[in-house]
Motif scaffolding. Structure first.
Motif, PDB file in Angstrom:
ATOM      1  N   ARG A 101       0.859  -1.178   0.000  1.00 12.17           N
ATOM      2  CA  ARG A 101       0.000   0.000   0.000  1.00 12.17           C
ATOM      3  C   ARG A 101       0.898   1.231   0.000  1.00 12.17           C
ATOM      4  NH1 ARG A 101      -2.813  -3.325   3.669  1.00 12.17           N
ATOM      5  NH2 ARG A 101      -1.960  -2.209   5.460  1.00 12.17           N
ATOM      6  N   VAL A 102       0.762   2.032  -1.004  1.00 11.05           N
ATOM      7  CA  VAL A 102       1.544   3.252  -1.158  1.00 11.05           C
ATOM      8  C   VAL A 102       0.577   4.416  -1.380  1.00 11.05           C
ATOM      9  CG1 VAL A 102       3.580   2.052  -2.048  1.00 11.05           C
ATOM     10  CG2 VAL A 102       1.818   2.799  -3.642  1.00 11.05           C
ATOM     11  N   ARG A 103       1.127   5.613  -1.552  1.00 11.98           N
ATOM     12  CA  ARG A 103       0.263   6.790  -1.733  1.00 11.98           C
ATOM     13  C   ARG A 103       0.635   7.548  -2.997  1.00 11.98           C
ATOM     14  NH1 ARG A 103      -3.043   7.835   2.407  1.00 11.98           N
ATOM     15  NH2 ARG A 103      -2.599   6.774   4.405  1.00 11.98           N
ATOM     16  N   LEU A 104      -0.390   8.086  -3.638  1.00 14.81           N
ATOM     17  CA  LEU A 104      -0.158   8.957  -4.784  1.00 14.81           C
ATOM     18  C   LEU A 104       0.373  10.287  -4.278  1.00 14.81           C
ATOM     19  CD1 LEU A 104      -3.424   8.235  -6.819  1.00 14.81           C
ATOM     20  CD2 LEU A 104      -1.136   7.286  -7.209  1.00 14.81           C
ATOM     21  N   VAL A 105       1.475  10.736  -4.845  1.00 19.27           N
ATOM     22  CA  VAL A 105       2.112  11.971  -4.389  1.00 19.27           C
ATOM     23  C   VAL A 105       1.167  13.157  -4.550  1.00 19.27           C
ATOM     24  CG1 VAL A 105       4.001  13.576  -4.831  1.00 19.27           C
ATOM     25  CG2 VAL A 105       4.422  11.102  -4.866  1.00 19.27           C
ATOM     26  N   GLU A 106       0.465  13.219  -5.646  1.00 19.61           N
ATOM     27  CA  GLU A 106      -0.352  14.394  -5.957  1.00 19.61           C
ATOM     28  C   GLU A 106      -1.539  14.559  -5.026  1.00 19.61           C
ATOM     29  OE1 GLU A 106      -2.808  16.294  -9.750  1.00 19.61           O
ATOM     30  OE2 GLU A 106      -1.432  14.618 -10.032  1.00 19.61           O
ATOM     31  N   THR A 107      -2.224  13.445  -4.684  1.00 22.29           N
ATOM     32  CA  THR A 107      -3.455  13.532  -3.894  1.00 22.29           C
ATOM     33  C   THR A 107      -3.325  12.970  -2.486  1.00 22.29           C
ATOM     34  OG1 THR A 107      -4.258  11.384  -4.659  1.00 22.29           O
ATOM     35  CG2 THR A 107      -4.801  13.314  -6.014  1.00 22.29           C
ATOM     36  N   GLY A 108      -2.279  12.196  -2.225  1.00 22.25           N
ATOM     37  CA  GLY A 108      -2.135  11.550  -0.932  1.00 22.25           C
ATOM     38  C   GLY A 108      -3.026  10.339  -0.767  1.00 22.25           C
ATOM     39  N   GLU A 109      -3.746   9.947  -1.814  1.00 20.84           N
ATOM     40  CA  GLU A 109      -4.672   8.814  -1.753  1.00 20.84           C
ATOM     41  C   GLU A 109      -3.909   7.500  -1.681  1.00 20.84           C
ATOM     42  OE1 GLU A 109      -8.508   7.057  -4.265  1.00 20.84           O
ATOM     43  OE2 GLU A 109      -7.348   8.763  -5.023  1.00 20.84           O
ATOM     44  N   GLU A 110      -4.409   6.592  -0.834  1.00 23.41           N
ATOM     45  CA  GLU A 110      -3.772   5.286  -0.701  1.00 23.41           C
ATOM     46  C   GLU A 110      -4.172   4.366  -1.849  1.00 23.41           C
ATOM     47  OE1 GLU A 110      -2.797   2.844   3.140  1.00 23.41           O
ATOM     48  OE2 GLU A 110      -4.818   2.318   2.490  1.00 23.41           O
ATOM     49  N   VAL A 111      -3.184   3.654  -2.404  1.00 20.84           N
ATOM     50  CA  VAL A 111      -3.418   2.717  -3.506  1.00 20.84           C
ATOM     51  C   VAL A 111      -2.643   1.439  -3.224  1.00 20.84           C
ATOM     52  CG1 VAL A 111      -3.841   4.496  -5.248  1.00 20.84           C
ATOM     53  CG2 VAL A 111      -1.493   3.729  -4.828  1.00 20.84           C
ATOM     54  N   THR A 112      -3.055   0.353  -3.877  1.00 25.73           N
ATOM     55  CA  THR A 112      -2.382  -0.940  -3.731  1.00 25.73           C
ATOM     56  C   THR A 112      -1.657  -1.282  -5.019  1.00 25.73           C
ATOM     57  OG1 THR A 112      -4.075  -1.730  -2.197  1.00 25.73           O
ATOM     58  CG2 THR A 112      -2.713  -3.394  -3.255  1.00 25.73           C
ATOM     59  N   VAL A 113      -0.415  -1.715  -4.903  1.00 31.06           N
ATOM     60  CA  VAL A 113       0.405  -2.048  -6.077  1.00 31.06           C
ATOM     61  C   VAL A 113      -0.004  -3.419  -6.606  1.00 31.06           C
ATOM     62  CG1 VAL A 113       2.737  -2.439  -6.939  1.00 31.06           C
ATOM     63  CG2 VAL A 113       2.320  -0.685  -5.201  1.00 31.06           C
ATOM     64  N   LEU A 114      -0.472  -3.458  -7.847  1.00 29.94           N
ATOM     65  CA  LEU A 114      -0.843  -4.711  -8.492  1.00 29.94           C
ATOM     66  C   LEU A 114       0.269  -5.249  -9.379  1.00 29.94           C
ATOM     67  CD1 LEU A 114      -4.508  -3.872  -9.611  1.00 29.94           C
ATOM     68  CD2 LEU A 114      -3.706  -4.763  -7.423  1.00 29.94           C
ATOM     69  N   ASP A 115       1.088  -4.359  -9.938  1.00 29.77           N
ATOM     70  CA  ASP A 115       2.136  -4.769 -10.869  1.00 29.77           C
ATOM     71  C   ASP A 115       3.096  -3.602 -11.039  1.00 29.77           C
ATOM     72  OD1 ASP A 115       3.513  -6.386 -12.643  1.00 29.77           O
ATOM     73  OD2 ASP A 115       1.791  -6.781 -13.940  1.00 29.77           O
ATOM     74  N   VAL A 116       4.285  -3.874 -11.521  1.00 22.98           N
ATOM     75  CA  VAL A 116       5.232  -2.823 -11.900  1.00 22.98           C
ATOM     76  C   VAL A 116       5.818  -3.165 -13.258  1.00 22.98           C
ATOM     77  CG1 VAL A 116       5.817  -2.213  -9.513  1.00 22.98           C
ATOM     78  CG2 VAL A 116       7.186  -3.920 -10.724  1.00 22.98           C
ATOM     79  N   ALA A 117       6.275  -2.149 -13.967  1.00 19.03           N
ATOM     80  CA  ALA A 117       6.841  -2.344 -15.303  1.00 19.03           C
ATOM     81  C   ALA A 117       8.311  -1.975 -15.307  1.00 19.03           C
ATOM     82  CB  ALA A 117       6.087  -1.504 -16.328  1.00 19.03           C
ATOM     83  N   VAL A 118       9.091  -2.728 -16.091  1.00 18.94           N
ATOM     84  CA  VAL A 118      10.521  -2.456 -16.228  1.00 18.94           C
ATOM     85  C   VAL A 118      10.834  -2.116 -17.681  1.00 18.94           C
ATOM     86  CG1 VAL A 118      11.124  -3.963 -14.318  1.00 18.94           C
ATOM     87  CG2 VAL A 118      11.049  -4.907 -16.622  1.00 18.94           C
ATOM     88  N   GLN A 119      11.879  -1.329 -17.855  1.00 18.84           N
ATOM     89  CA  GLN A 119      12.301  -0.984 -19.205  1.00 18.84           C
ATOM     90  C   GLN A 119      13.811  -0.809 -19.231  1.00 18.84           C
ATOM     91  OE1 GLN A 119      10.514   2.544 -21.029  1.00 18.84           O
ATOM     92  NE2 GLN A 119      10.300   1.371 -22.926  1.00 18.84           N
ATOM     93  N   GLN A 120      14.401  -1.126 -20.379  1.00 24.59           N
ATOM     94  CA  GLN A 120      15.848  -1.085 -20.520  1.00 24.59           C
ATOM     95  C   GLN A 120      16.323   0.326 -20.802  1.00 24.59           C
ATOM     96  OE1 GLN A 120      17.319  -3.765 -23.476  1.00 24.59           O
ATOM     97  NE2 GLN A 120      19.472  -3.462 -22.954  1.00 24.59           N
ATOM     98  N   LEU A 121      17.450   0.695 -20.174  1.00 25.93           N
ATOM     99  CA  LEU A 121      18.087   1.987 -20.406  1.00 25.93           C
ATOM    100  C   LEU A 121      19.151   1.854 -21.495  1.00 25.93           C
ATOM    101  CD1 LEU A 121      18.557   3.087 -16.678  1.00 25.93           C
ATOM    102  CD2 LEU A 121      16.728   3.737 -18.253  1.00 25.93           C
ATOM    103  N   PRO A 122      19.593   2.967 -22.048  1.00 21.02           N
ATOM    104  CA  PRO A 122      20.578   2.883 -23.136  1.00 21.02           C
ATOM    105  C   PRO A 122      21.933   2.337 -22.697  1.00 21.02           C
ATOM    106  CG  PRO A 122      19.489   5.034 -23.113  1.00 21.02           C
ATOM    107  CD  PRO A 122      19.105   4.346 -21.844  1.00 21.02           C
ATOM    108  N   ALA A 123      22.330   2.609 -21.444  1.00 17.91           N
ATOM    109  CA  ALA A 123      23.714   2.331 -21.052  1.00 17.91           C
ATOM    110  C   ALA A 123      23.872   0.932 -20.469  1.00 17.91           C
ATOM    111  CB  ALA A 123      24.175   3.366 -20.028  1.00 17.91           C
ATOM    112  N   ARG A 124      24.818   0.201 -20.953  1.00 19.87           N
ATOM    113  CA  ARG A 124      25.325  -1.052 -20.363  1.00 19.87           C
ATOM    114  C   ARG A 124      24.226  -2.034 -20.003  1.00 19.87           C
ATOM    115  NH1 ARG A 124      27.203   0.260 -15.503  1.00 19.87           N
ATOM    116  NH2 ARG A 124      28.251  -1.743 -15.300  1.00 19.87           N
ATOM    117  N   ARG A 125      23.215  -2.106 -20.820  1.00 23.51           N
ATOM    118  CA  ARG A 125      22.123  -3.055 -20.585  1.00 23.51           C
ATOM    119  C   ARG A 125      21.469  -2.855 -19.217  1.00 23.51           C
ATOM    120  NH1 ARG A 125      25.183  -8.509 -22.502  1.00 23.51           N
ATOM    121  NH2 ARG A 125      25.221  -8.131 -24.732  1.00 23.51           N
ATOM    122  N   GLU A 126      21.434  -1.666 -18.714  1.00 25.89           N
ATOM    123  CA  GLU A 126      20.794  -1.414 -17.429  1.00 25.89           C
ATOM    124  C   GLU A 126      19.282  -1.318 -17.599  1.00 25.89           C
ATOM    125  OE1 GLU A 126      22.325   1.855 -15.292  1.00 25.89           O
ATOM    126  OE2 GLU A 126      24.314   0.982 -15.004  1.00 25.89           O
TER     127      GLU A 126
END
Length: 432
Positions: A101-126
């Motif tokens: 359970r985390v909070r939205l910075v803009e509204t302070g509303e509590e939310v539950t994390v269902l999933d997260v997304a990852v993406q590759q950066l340009p440098a060194r396969r990070e």
């Protein structure tokens, strides 16, 4: 970011096969390792926790990942097969970030994390975690309240670095929904005690019972102690009686009696009966719930009972023919009808006419070496246990024999593995 690099939601990576450069599968993804950073900077994805076929978990750095596509992960270079150990600065994405359970910075509303997304950066396969899929509203202990879902930037939420009590487990379990009980038990064994307890609370009684049967004793006791007594009794009822008896045998006597009193009388009676036998004897190893048929039952009746999906393959391998009563302890034991023989005879054939009655059953006080020798000599996967009066008490299955012959910590270790390059400690297993 890498031009055209896809954004991948981590729930799609659970159980995905991992291949080496030659195209040989080396294991499956069981979790992802991330490192939180100061401020609102997205966490850096350090690597993957990969489970080998031996059940050993190793760390695969993201710098060794050449591609994540079409439901597979491609690696390059030689894998370090030293056992994965989480460092204090690291977070397991499945195990610790989902269901927070985390909070939205803009509204302070509590939310539950269902999933997260990852993406590759340009440098060194990070790679980094750059998006969070959340649902508004609080989560209940066993079911999540309905609410609006949305995907936001990592910087749009706050609270991931805080310790949380009562964290849910629904999203974590969803990523492992298709796992066998033994594999889910392996996942739970590697979670922190806090998360292990939260996952146990989220499982239904039957699923938790199946998982408990596959966990080391210390984990079993820890989980059972965190359940309310009424639910603990329900879970014990859902376990195979022999496994429930083994678990209760590790608890203080006053706790055992209290839990048995809360169980249904018939279920408690089976467990009490098993606890009366020495652990490493046929009576201590047996289950009290084999398939029992009367002599006038037909092959069709037997096959209908064998088809029960809740039976283990070993218990479904044969039926035991006895005079009434039909439940253990039964009337006189007459013999065993093996599954292969059932398939060879017409459905209307009486099981009493196709019995294997030459094989001597096991006595309840037969010691473990005697039981193991019986299985090895006659190539059996299950065997009847009969008392002096000729009544069937139960059946021993080969899995229970192996459980008691293997080292006590076998569930916490893997089969013998040539650790290969880097396993002697010459190279740090993972980290930045």
């Amino acid at each position: 970011m890498v031009a055209g690099a896809p954004r991948i939601f981590v729930s799609h990576l659970s159980g995905v096969p991992v291949f080496d450069p030659n195209g040989d599968q080396v294991g499956r993804v069981r979790d992802l390792v991330a490192m939180l950073r100061v401020g609102r900077r997205p966490p850096r994805l350090l690597g993957l926790v990969v489970e080998l076929s031996t059940r050993r978990r190793i760390f695969l750095p993201m710098t060794r990942v050449t591609g994540i596509e079409s439901g597979q992960v491609i690696t390059t270079g030689v894998l370090n097969v030293r056992r994965f150990e989480q460092r204090p600065t690291e977070r397991l994405v499945f195990g610790e970030l989902l269901d927070r359970r985390v909070r939205l910075v803009e509204t302070g509303e509590e939310v539950t994390v269902l999933d997260v997304a990852v993406q590759q950066l340009p440098a060194r396969r990070e790679w980094e975690i750059d998006r969070v899929f959340v649902r508004k509203g609080r989560s209940g202990a066993f079911r999540r309240t309905k609410g609006e879902t949305l995907t936001v930037e990592w910087s749009a939420v706050t609270g991931f670095s805080l310790e949380e009590d009562g964290q849910g487990a629904e999203s974590l379990l969803a990523t492992f929904e298709q796992l066998r009980a033994a594999d889910l038990a392996n996942v739970m064994h590697h979670l922190s005690p806090k998360r292990r307890g939260e996952v146990a609370l989220a499982l239904d009684d039957d699923r938790l019972a199946d998982v408990l049967e596959e966990l080391p004793e210390d984990d079993q006791i820890e989980i059972l102690s965190k359940l309310k007594e009424e639910r603990a009794a329900d879970v014990l009822e859902a376990m195979d009686p022999d496994d429930a008896a083994d678990l209760l045998g590790e608890l203080p006597e006053e706790d055992v009696e209290r839990l048995l009193t809360l169980m249904r009388p018939d279920e408690a009676a089976d467990v009490r009966r098993l606890m009366a036998y020495e652990e490493r004897t046929a009576g201590g190893l047996m289950t009290t719930e084999p398939i029992v048929l009367r002599p006038d039952a037909t092959v069709a009746d037997a096959l209908a009972r064998v088809r029960n999906a809740d039976l283990s393959p070993a218990l479904a391998a044969q039926v035991y023919v006895c005079r009434p009563p039909d439940e253990t302890p039964t009337g006189k034991y007459l013999g065993t009808a093996h599954f292969q023989r059932l398939l060879r005879d017409p459905p209307y054939t009486l099981v009493s006419s196709i019995l294997d009655d030459d094989l001597q059953p096991l006595a309840p006080d037969a010691a473990l070496p005697v039981v193991a020798g019986f299985f090895a000599t006659y190539d059996m996967v299950a065997a009847p246990v009969v008392d002096e009066s000729g009544s069937l008490l139960g059946a021993v299955t080969v899995d229970d024999v192996l459980d008691h012959m293997l080292p006590e910590d076998w569930r916490e270790t893997e089969f013998h593995l040539d650790d290969g390059p880097g396993a002697d400690g010459s190279e740090a297993p993972h980290g930045p």
